[in-house]
Design a protein around this motif. Structure first.
Motif, PDB file in Angstrom:
ATOM      1  N   PRO A   1      10.464  -4.752 -10.921  1.00  0.00           N
ATOM      2  CA  PRO A   1      11.215  -5.632 -10.033  1.00  0.00           C
ATOM      3  C   PRO A   1      11.394  -4.992  -8.654  1.00  0.00           C
ATOM      4  N   ARG A   2      11.363  -5.810  -7.653  1.00  0.00           N
ATOM      5  CA  ARG A   2      11.539  -5.343  -6.275  1.00  0.00           C
ATOM      6  C   ARG A   2      13.028  -5.146  -6.010  1.00  0.00           C
ATOM      7  N   VAL A   3      13.407  -4.008  -5.433  1.00  0.00           N
ATOM      8  CA  VAL A   3      14.827  -3.707  -5.241  1.00  0.00           C
ATOM      9  C   VAL A   3      15.228  -3.632  -3.764  1.00  0.00           C
ATOM     10  N   ASP A   4      14.311  -3.882  -2.861  1.00  0.00           N
ATOM     11  CA  ASP A   4      14.617  -3.731  -1.436  1.00  0.00           C
ATOM     12  C   ASP A   4      15.225  -4.982  -0.812  1.00  0.00           C
ATOM     13  N   GLY A   5      15.441  -6.029  -1.609  1.00  0.00           N
ATOM     14  CA  GLY A   5      16.033  -7.243  -1.085  1.00  0.00           C
ATOM     15  C   GLY A   5      15.024  -8.192  -0.453  1.00  0.00           C
ATOM     16  N   GLY A   6      13.762  -7.817  -0.411  1.00  0.00           N
ATOM     17  CA  GLY A   6      12.733  -8.683   0.150  1.00  0.00           C
ATOM     18  C   GLY A   6      12.346  -9.771  -0.834  1.00  0.00           C
ATOM     19  N   HIS A   7      11.570 -10.715  -0.355  1.00  0.00           N
ATOM     20  CA  HIS A   7      11.152 -11.834  -1.184  1.00  0.00           C
ATOM     21  C   HIS A   7       9.651 -11.822  -1.376  1.00  0.00           C
ATOM     22  N   GLY A   8       9.231 -12.176  -2.574  1.00  0.00           N
ATOM     23  CA  GLY A   8       7.820 -12.231  -2.888  1.00  0.00           C
ATOM     24  C   GLY A   8       7.301 -10.893  -3.370  1.00  0.00           C
ATOM     25  N   PRO A   9       6.055 -10.889  -3.789  1.00  0.00           N
ATOM     26  CA  PRO A   9       5.479  -9.651  -4.325  1.00  0.00           C
ATOM     27  C   PRO A   9       5.020  -8.695  -3.235  1.00  0.00           C
ATOM     28  N   ARG A  10       5.014  -7.408  -3.577  1.00  0.00           N
ATOM     29  CA  ARG A  10       4.358  -6.386  -2.755  1.00  0.00           C
ATOM     30  C   ARG A  10       3.365  -5.687  -3.661  1.00  0.00           C
ATOM     31  N   VAL A  11       2.201  -5.370  -3.125  1.00  0.00           N
ATOM     32  CA  VAL A  11       1.148  -4.769  -3.928  1.00  0.00           C
ATOM     33  C   VAL A  11       0.696  -3.469  -3.286  1.00  0.00           C
ATOM     34  N   GLY A  12       0.576  -2.432  -4.109  1.00  0.00           N
ATOM     35  CA  GLY A  12       0.055  -1.153  -3.656  1.00  0.00           C
ATOM     36  C   GLY A  12      -1.246  -0.860  -4.389  1.00  0.00           C
ATOM     37  N   LEU A  13      -2.121  -0.150  -3.734  1.00  0.00           N
ATOM     38  CA  LEU A  13      -3.392   0.252  -4.320  1.00  0.00           C
ATOM     39  C   LEU A  13      -3.435   1.768  -4.405  1.00  0.00           C
ATOM     40  N   THR A  14      -3.861   2.295  -5.547  1.00  0.00           N
ATOM     41  CA  THR A  14      -4.057   3.735  -5.654  1.00  0.00           C
ATOM     42  C   THR A  14      -5.529   3.966  -5.959  1.00  0.00           C
ATOM     43  N   VAL A  15      -6.215   4.509  -4.987  1.00  0.00           N
ATOM     44  CA  VAL A  15      -7.646   4.775  -5.121  1.00  0.00           C
ATOM     45  C   VAL A  15      -7.836   6.253  -4.815  1.00  0.00           C
ATOM     46  N   GLY A  16      -7.822   7.062  -5.855  1.00  0.00           N
ATOM     47  CA  GLY A  16      -7.882   8.511  -5.696  1.00  0.00           C
ATOM     48  C   GLY A  16      -9.289   9.031  -5.460  1.00  0.00           C
ATOM     49  N   LYS A  17      -9.360  10.300  -5.114  1.00  0.00           N
ATOM     50  CA  LYS A  17     -10.644  10.930  -4.801  1.00  0.00           C
ATOM     51  C   LYS A  17     -11.583  10.980  -5.999  1.00  0.00           C
ATOM     52  N   VAL A  18     -11.044  10.853  -7.173  1.00  0.00           N
ATOM     53  CA  VAL A  18     -11.881  10.865  -8.364  1.00  0.00           C
ATOM     54  C   VAL A  18     -12.802   9.638  -8.402  1.00  0.00           C
ATOM     55  N   LEU A  19     -12.464   8.612  -7.657  1.00  0.00           N
ATOM     56  CA  LEU A  19     -13.272   7.385  -7.638  1.00  0.00           C
ATOM     57  C   LEU A  19     -14.476   7.472  -6.710  1.00  0.00           C
ATOM     58  N   GLY A  20     -14.600   8.527  -5.956  1.00  0.00           N
ATOM     59  CA  GLY A  20     -15.774   8.680  -5.113  1.00  0.00           C
ATOM     60  C   GLY A  20     -15.425   9.208  -3.744  1.00  0.00           C
ATOM     61  N   LYS A  21     -16.431   9.263  -2.905  1.00  0.00           N
ATOM     62  CA  LYS A  21     -16.245   9.718  -1.530  1.00  0.00           C
ATOM     63  C   LYS A  21     -15.536   8.638  -0.724  1.00  0.00           C
ATOM     64  N   ALA A  22     -15.149   8.959   0.496  1.00  0.00           N
ATOM     65  CA  ALA A  22     -14.337   8.067   1.311  1.00  0.00           C
ATOM     66  C   ALA A  22     -14.968   6.683   1.475  1.00  0.00           C
ATOM     67  N   VAL A  23     -16.268   6.633   1.685  1.00  0.00           N
ATOM     68  CA  VAL A  23     -16.939   5.342   1.878  1.00  0.00           C
ATOM     69  C   VAL A  23     -16.767   4.463   0.642  1.00  0.00           C
ATOM     70  N   GLU A  24     -16.923   5.050  -0.536  1.00  0.00           N
ATOM     71  CA  GLU A  24     -16.784   4.295  -1.776  1.00  0.00           C
ATOM     72  C   GLU A  24     -15.337   3.865  -2.006  1.00  0.00           C
ATOM     73  N   ARG A  25     -14.396   4.772  -1.759  1.00  0.00           N
ATOM     74  CA  ARG A  25     -12.978   4.429  -1.930  1.00  0.00           C
ATOM     75  C   ARG A  25     -12.569   3.323  -0.973  1.00  0.00           C
ATOM     76  N   ASN A  26     -13.041   3.394   0.260  1.00  0.00           N
ATOM     77  CA  ASN A  26     -12.705   2.353   1.239  1.00  0.00           C
ATOM     78  C   ASN A  26     -13.280   1.005   0.830  1.00  0.00           C
ATOM     79  N   ARG A  27     -14.478   1.010   0.251  1.00  0.00           N
ATOM     80  CA  ARG A  27     -15.078  -0.235  -0.203  1.00  0.00           C
ATOM     81  C   ARG A  27     -14.244  -0.840  -1.332  1.00  0.00           C
ATOM     82  N   ILE A  28     -13.814  -0.011  -2.267  1.00  0.00           N
ATOM     83  CA  ILE A  28     -12.957  -0.492  -3.350  1.00  0.00           C
ATOM     84  C   ILE A  28     -11.683  -1.101  -2.781  1.00  0.00           C
TER      85      ILE A  28
END
Length: 150
Positions: free
Chosen positions: A53-80
């Motif tokens: 649940p969102r606790v900051d008092g805002g409305h609607g969803p917020r989405v974060g992405l976690t794309v770590g270095k294990v997923l590839g080099k910067a170009v690949e991570r940026n594409r993801i």
């Protein structure tokens, strides 16, 4: 006839929700840590996700992405990240609740066909919208609810 450059300028950054990515984005490290602590990882085919649940008092969803270095080099991570940001813009309107969501892709997302990835993200967002993702529940809470009382 409308100038194509004006069309791009007025719609860039905004998806079907009409909200630019910046408004849908989970930004602060503390918010990520709160979501991780409040729930456990839930799995879909090529993505894992966390919902709280969102606790900051805002409305609607917020989405974060976690794309770590294990997923590839910067170009690949940026594409993801580009691919996932577009899908978040597209499917964010499915979620009406005030939730924080973190998507954690697997390496296979890089080579997936976009329509298949789109269908998977849509399924995740529909499950969250229907309440199947159970924000804020941990294994411990679920087990306590299922244990018989003596």
């Amino acid at each position: 006839m409308q100038n194509p450059l004006q069309t791009v300028a007025t719609t860039s950054g905004a998806g079907a929700s009409g909200k630019p990515w910046v408004e849908l984005r989970l930004r602060r490290h503390a918010d990520y840590q709160r979501v991780y602590a409040a729930t456990r990882k839930q799995h879909a085919g090529n993505l894992s996700y966390f919902v709280a649940p969102r606790v900051d008092g805002g409305h609607g969803p917020r989405v974060g992405l976690t794309v770590g270095k294990v997923l590839g080099k910067a170009v690949e991570r940026n594409r993801i990240k580009r691919r996932l940001r577009e899908l978040v813009r597209r499917f964010a309107p499915l979620i009406q609740d005030d939730l924080d969501i973190i998507l954690h892709p697997r390496r296979t997302v890089l080579t997936m066909e976009f329509p298949k990835l789109s269908a998977e993200v849509e399924r995740i967002f529909q499950a969250i919208a229907r309440g199947r993702a159970r924000p804020g529940h941990t294994d411990r809470q679920i087990h306590h609810a299922q244990e018989p009382q003596p």
